[in-house]
Write a protein that holds these residues in place. Structure first.
Motif, PDB file in Angstrom:
ATOM      1  N   LEU A  75       1.258  -1.314   0.396  1.00 48.13           N
ATOM      2  CA  LEU A  75       0.336   0.008   0.142  1.00 48.13           C
ATOM      3  C   LEU A  75       0.857   1.443  -0.200  1.00 48.13           C
ATOM      4  O   LEU A  75       0.411   2.405   0.120  1.00 48.13           O
ATOM      5  CB  LEU A  75      -0.950   0.217   1.124  1.00 48.13           C
ATOM      6  CG  LEU A  75      -2.192  -1.378   0.942  1.00 48.13           C
ATOM      7  CD1 LEU A  75      -2.694  -0.882   2.121  1.00 48.13           C
ATOM      8  CD2 LEU A  75      -3.071  -0.493   0.309  1.00 48.13           C
ATOM      9  N   GLN A 106       0.475   4.140  -3.307  1.00 46.24           N
ATOM     10  CA  GLN A 106      -0.452   4.259  -3.269  1.00 46.24           C
ATOM     11  C   GLN A 106      -0.708   5.529  -1.456  1.00 46.24           C
ATOM     12  O   GLN A 106      -1.186   6.660  -1.444  1.00 46.24           O
ATOM     13  CB  GLN A 106      -2.331   3.695  -2.483  1.00 46.24           C
ATOM     14  CG  GLN A 106      -2.599   3.095  -3.884  1.00 46.24           C
ATOM     15  CD  GLN A 106      -3.528   1.890  -3.683  1.00 46.24           C
ATOM     16  OE1 GLN A 106      -3.481   2.251  -2.066  1.00 46.24           O
ATOM     17  NE2 GLN A 106      -4.129   1.298  -4.197  1.00 46.24           N
ATOM     18  N   GLU A 107      -0.182   5.153  -0.360  1.00 42.40           N
ATOM     19  CA  GLU A 107      -0.505   5.910   0.546  1.00 42.40           C
ATOM     20  C   GLU A 107       0.544   7.341  -0.077  1.00 42.40           C
ATOM     21  O   GLU A 107       0.225   8.591   0.884  1.00 42.40           O
ATOM     22  CB  GLU A 107       0.490   5.349   1.729  1.00 42.40           C
ATOM     23  CG  GLU A 107       0.554   5.907   2.637  1.00 42.40           C
ATOM     24  CD  GLU A 107       0.897   5.071   3.906  1.00 42.40           C
ATOM     25  OE1 GLU A 107       1.382   3.785   4.279  1.00 42.40           O
ATOM     26  OE2 GLU A 107       2.128   4.680   4.814  1.00 42.40           O
ATOM     27  N   GLU A 110      -5.012   8.131  -0.945  1.00 39.84           N
ATOM     28  CA  GLU A 110      -6.053   7.335  -0.129  1.00 39.84           C
ATOM     29  C   GLU A 110      -5.279   5.806  -0.882  1.00 39.84           C
ATOM     30  O   GLU A 110      -4.732   5.325  -1.793  1.00 39.84           O
ATOM     31  CB  GLU A 110      -7.233   7.271  -1.250  1.00 39.84           C
ATOM     32  CG  GLU A 110      -8.054   8.231  -0.740  1.00 39.84           C
ATOM     33  CD  GLU A 110      -8.773   8.895   0.569  1.00 39.84           C
ATOM     34  OE1 GLU A 110      -9.229   7.709   1.314  1.00 39.84           O
ATOM     35  OE2 GLU A 110      -8.036   9.188   1.271  1.00 39.84           O
ATOM     36  N   THR A 111      -5.327   5.506   0.056  1.00 42.78           N
ATOM     37  CA  THR A 111      -4.958   3.595   0.281  1.00 42.78           C
ATOM     38  C   THR A 111      -6.183   2.740  -0.177  1.00 42.78           C
ATOM     39  O   THR A 111      -7.205   3.036   0.804  1.00 42.78           O
ATOM     40  CB  THR A 111      -4.111   3.046   1.485  1.00 42.78           C
ATOM     41  OG1 THR A 111      -5.242   3.437   2.773  1.00 42.78           O
ATOM     42  CG2 THR A 111      -2.903   4.366   1.400  1.00 42.78           C
ATOM     43  N   ASP A 112      -5.827   1.555  -0.338  1.00 47.84           N
ATOM     44  CA  ASP A 112      -7.143   0.838  -0.955  1.00 47.84           C
ATOM     45  C   ASP A 112      -6.078  -0.536  -0.582  1.00 47.84           C
ATOM     46  O   ASP A 112      -6.672  -1.882  -1.360  1.00 47.84           O
ATOM     47  CB  ASP A 112      -7.323   1.627  -2.181  1.00 47.84           C
ATOM     48  CG  ASP A 112      -8.900  -0.157  -2.501  1.00 47.84           C
ATOM     49  OD1 ASP A 112      -9.115  -0.181  -2.003  1.00 47.84           O
ATOM     50  OD2 ASP A 112      -9.596  -0.029  -4.031  1.00 47.84           O
ATOM     51  N   SER A 113      -7.392  -1.016   1.047  1.00 46.85           N
ATOM     52  CA  SER A 113      -6.889  -2.354   1.294  1.00 46.85           C
ATOM     53  C   SER A 113      -7.968  -3.068   0.457  1.00 46.85           C
ATOM     54  O   SER A 113      -6.844  -4.823   1.123  1.00 46.85           O
ATOM     55  CB  SER A 113      -5.758  -2.252   3.004  1.00 46.85           C
ATOM     56  OG  SER A 113      -8.112  -1.502   3.697  1.00 46.85           O
ATOM     57  N   GLN A 114      -9.187  -3.309  -0.004  1.00 43.70           N
ATOM     58  CA  GLN A 114      -9.541  -4.183  -0.306  1.00 43.70           C
ATOM     59  C   GLN A 114      -9.450  -4.270  -1.581  1.00 43.70           C
ATOM     60  O   GLN A 114      -8.853  -5.629  -1.866  1.00 43.70           O
ATOM     61  CB  GLN A 114     -11.683  -3.437  -0.433  1.00 43.70           C
ATOM     62  CG  GLN A 114     -12.296  -4.128  -0.339  1.00 43.70           C
ATOM     63  CD  GLN A 114     -12.481  -4.535   0.775  1.00 43.70           C
ATOM     64  OE1 GLN A 114     -12.756  -4.028   1.771  1.00 43.70           O
ATOM     65  NE2 GLN A 114     -13.255  -5.902   0.840  1.00 43.70           N
ATOM     66  N   THR A 115      -8.676  -3.533  -2.356  1.00 45.98           N
ATOM     67  CA  THR A 115      -7.897  -4.305  -3.427  1.00 45.98           C
ATOM     68  C   THR A 115      -6.975  -5.164  -3.686  1.00 45.98           C
ATOM     69  O   THR A 115      -5.951  -5.686  -3.547  1.00 45.98           O
ATOM     70  CB  THR A 115      -7.960  -3.258  -4.969  1.00 45.98           C
ATOM     71  OG1 THR A 115      -9.338  -2.387  -4.434  1.00 45.98           O
ATOM     72  CG2 THR A 115      -7.962  -4.008  -6.227  1.00 45.98           C
TER      73      THR A 115
END
Lengths: 244, 255
Positions: A94, A97-98, A102-107
């Protein structure tokens, strides 16, 4: 449509001219490899595109915008995995992105699952094998929000078997997501197997001496390595590299 | 815990042997107690004099903790400033080393002349001995951050702040903790020295009183108290390190 366009780049360090009027482009969704002898200035090209260095002349255009000296415009996967040892694998993938928002841990979780790293989400990098680390590093690059990924000889430190496995895996994941990729390598086979187009670089000062469209359809299977056309292709490129 | 026992029995038995030899030697040679009391006397004094001693101990603990906290804060702040502003680093770093060459024993009475007998000169003494190991350790940690990590972070677009918070600071933690361990033990020492100068309470005061009245047993009580306290502080830092740097202990467990 052109994603990245490098126009008439020239770069010298003191009296040592590394790049001389280097131009090439990468289309959206294209996999382009840069093939050149070691010391041909490949990492200088990456440092220029990555904004770490400023060109003496020429410019770099990404999606219509000039990015000379602008760090963070591209997504990057280095030669060593460079996963931060105090972050778990999930936190590491991540990171790109960080840094940008924004981070998207789902994906991220889904991608790790698919890459066979689902059980290692909360593991630390030292608990992973070399191939697994490289996969995590690639997922980190893939998750980063930038429109193009630069890969700097990512498999050169791996053993032969792992490298083959990783190349196959990379092709799989590439065909699924179709990211735009600029790949640096010194392995002719790797370049043919993976890319749509190969740029052959001369040694110092570096220049694109030849462009080579890889004629093989996708999806490409491992058997391709033994195909006669593949070998012919390899021979051509080998000659092109030698006769400069 | 089992680990502590397994590793700890050897030094513990060496200590025990040492005490037995001490006890025997003092008894056999009939050394007077004011010159060198046997360990049993010291233990007895520690137990019987506990009520009077506790008050001094408390005061020293508070002073060391406060001084250590301030020293750590200033040490970290100095390290970060020097790291982020190379110009200042080049001009100030040599002076920092000089600050450690001033003998505290000489400086301390001067501080009393300047700032009186209150808390301030004592805290200055402790801070002076505490901050340096932390600054040096943290600076080393920041500087040793591998180039491959830095290169990735910069290519990925990390700002100077992100580079520091997400890379250099976490990378320097193990090194920083080495500095903290040294400072934690120094802080007790610093507190005792600063109490010698003049205080109402503290192990330093207790020690001065004891030695000027030839209560050698009490001097030893004070010495052992200081040793124990240093050990406890050290253990506390060790514990914090274990909790904060989990990835490191798991790394060594794998190897």
């Amino acid at each position: 449509m052109i994603q990245l366009s490098v126009e008439h780049l020239t770069k010298s360090f003191d009296t040592n001219q590394v790049l001389n009027n280097l131009s090439f482009h990468v289309n959206v969704g294209e996999f382009v490899s840069i093939l050149g002898p070691s010391g041909s200035g490949k990492s200088t090209i990456f440092n220029l595109i990555g904004g770490m260095l400023l060109p003496d002349e020429g410019s770099i255009i990404l999606g219509g915008e000039k990015i000379d000296g602008k760090r963070g415009s591209i997504s990057y996967m280095p030669q060593t995995p460079s996963l931060l040892p105090w972050r778990t694998i999930l936190q590491n993938v991540l990171l790109g992105q960080e840094l940008k928002g924004e981070t998207d841990s789902q994906t991220a979780r889904k991608m790790l699952q698919k890459a066979g790293l689902g059980d290692y989400e909360n593991a630390y990098p030292h608990e992973l094998s070399g191939g697994m680390k490289q996969r995590a590093a690639f997922i980190r690059a893939l998750l980063s929000p930038q429109p193009i990924i630069l890969l700097d000889e990512p498999f050169s430190a791996l053993d032969e078997l792992t490298r083959l496995e990783m190349q196959k895996w990379l092709l799989d994941i590439w065909s699924e997501h179709k990211p735009t990729i600029l790949f640096v390598t010194h392995s002719i086979e790797e370049a043919i197997y993976l890319s749509d187009r190969i740029l052959i670089l001369s040694s110092k000062p570096a220049k694109v001496t030849q462009e080579y469209n890889v004629p093989f359809n996708r999806p490409r299977m491992e058997e391709l390595f033994l195909d006669e056309n593949f070998l012919a292709c390899k021979r051509n490129i080998h000659h092109a590299l030698k006769n400069q | 815990m089992i680990n502590v026992l397994r590793k700890g029995w050897r030094p513990a038995s060496v200590l025990l042997l040492l005490f037995i030899a001490w006890e025997l030697a003092v008894n056999l040679a009939e050394v007077p107690a004011w010159l060198l009391p046997p360990p049993t006397d010291i233990v007895q004094e520690a137990i019987s004099g506990w009520e009077g001693f506790r008050f001094h101990l408390q005061s020293t603990v508070m002073l060391s903790l406060l001084g250590f906290a301030i020293g750590t804060g200033i040490g970290l702040l100095t390290a970060v400033t020097l790291h982020l502003l190379p110009f200042i680093r080049e001009s100030v770093y040599p002076i920092l080393i000089l600050s450690q060459n001033v003998p505290i024993i000489v400086l301390a009475p001067l501080l009393v002349v300047w700032f009186g007998f209150g808390l301030l000169p004592k805290l200055i003494v402790i801070t002076l001995v505490c901050f340096f190991p932390i600054t040096v350790a943290a600076l080393d940690g920041f500087r040793q951050t591998p180039d491959e990590f830095k290169h990735y972070m910069l290519m990925a677009g990390a700002s100077k702040g992100q580079l520091f918070w997400k890379l250099e600071l976490p990378y320097s933690l193990p090194s920083l903790f080495s500095g903290l361990k040294i400072s934690a033990t120094y802080s007790v020492m610093g507190a005792v020295i600063s109490e010698w100068l003049g205080a109402k309470a503290g192990i330093g005061v207790y020690m001065t009183l004891a030695s000027s009245s030839f209560r050698t047993d009490r001097v030893f009580v004070a010495i052992f108290a200081i040793m124990l306290l240093s050990l406890l502080f050290f253990g506390g830092i060790l514990l914090a390190e274990r909790l904060l740097i989990k990835w490191k202990s798991r790394e060594s467990a794998v190897k």
